[in-house]
Design a protein around this motif. Structure first.
Motif, PDB file in Angstrom:
ATOM      1  N   SER A 113       0.821  -1.200   0.000  1.00 18.18           N
ATOM      2  CA  SER A 113       0.000   0.000   0.000  1.00 18.18           C
ATOM      3  C   SER A 113       0.855   1.250   0.000  1.00 18.18           C
ATOM      4  N   ARG A 115       0.652   3.518   2.201  1.00 22.67           N
ATOM      5  CA  ARG A 115       1.072   3.713   3.594  1.00 22.67           C
ATOM      6  C   ARG A 115       2.353   2.937   3.874  1.00 22.67           C
ATOM      7  N   ARG A 116       2.427   1.713   3.389  1.00 22.83           N
ATOM      8  CA  ARG A 116       3.650   0.926   3.597  1.00 22.83           C
ATOM      9  C   ARG A 116       4.821   1.572   2.885  1.00 22.83           C
ATOM     10  N   VAL A 118       5.267   4.738   2.244  1.00 21.21           N
ATOM     11  CA  VAL A 118       5.650   5.936   2.996  1.00 21.21           C
ATOM     12  C   VAL A 118       6.452   5.560   4.242  1.00 21.21           C
ATOM     13  N   LEU A 119       5.971   4.576   4.991  1.00 22.06           N
ATOM     14  CA  LEU A 119       6.667   4.162   6.211  1.00 22.06           C
ATOM     15  C   LEU A 119       8.045   3.585   5.899  1.00 22.06           C
TER      16      LEU A 119
END
Length: 207
Positions: A113, A115-116, A118-119
């Motif tokens: 994703s 989000r993954r 970005v992290l």
């Protein structure tokens, strides 16, 4: 903008670019995201903004330290020079002993994703000690030599980071075929080795 300010800006751009282009975990991740066209803008923004913050800290912090303790510049030059020499030798070793598994796999599904992505990008940026050495210490010490023009030098380095990551992230899709071959990484590592060994030698010799 006068000629001295422009010269400091260009010098900062060149110094920043010469350090940022080294192929490491962060750049490889940006390449993969760019080739897969997944969360590219977010990843590029994180890398560029993080570098800008760290460069600003380096320009402000190291400049103050050098003013109070001039020997700090020599110490940082030696440490940074040795690191660059070691990094260059490791890159040269990869040229002589390539790893077939190092080729970029551009195909397949997107890497998780947004989000993954970005992290993962945040972790590779802020948990990587080499990033601090390059931006806060090395670029900060180089900027301190510019005196009142050190901030122009820092802006140039930050612009180099923005330009590099933008080109890397959005240009990777054009190189997906080339980057899928291990030989491509040997060429890139060869360029990295030459740049790092030259800069490292200059820093150690001038310390």
């Amino acid at each position: 903008m006068n000629s001295n300010t422009f010269a400091a800006l260009v010098a900062g751009f060149g110094a920043g670019l010469s350090l940022i282009v080294a192929i490491g975990a962060q750049n490889a991740f940006v390449l993969r995201q760019g080739a897969r066209r997944h969360a590219v803008l977010a990843v590029v923004a994180i890398c560029a903004l993080s570098d800008a913050v760290l460069i600003a800290l380096g320009v402000a912090g190291v400049g103050a330290v050098v003013t109070a303790w001039p020997a700090a510049l020599t110490a940082v030059g030696v440490v940074g020079g040795v690191f660059l020499l070691v990094y260059g030798l490791l890159a040269a070793r990869r040229v002589l002993r390539p790893d077939p598994a190092a080729a970029l796999t551009a195909g397949g599904p997107a890497a998780g994703s947004a989000r993954r992505a970005v992290l993962t990008c945040l972790a590779m940026t802020w948990l990587n000690p080499h990033v601090y050495l390059d931006t806060v210490l090395l670029l900060g010490s180089l900027a301190s030599d510019r005196g009142d023009l050190r901030w122009a030098f820092g802006v140039g380095a930050a612009l180099a980071s923005l330009s590099w990551f933008f080109a890397l992230g959005f240009g990777a899709r054009l190189l997906s075929g080339f980057l899928s071959r291990p030989k491509a990484w040997r060429v890139l590592d060869g360029l990295v080795a030459a740049t790092m060994l030259t800069m490292g030698g200059m820093l150690v010799a001038g310390a």
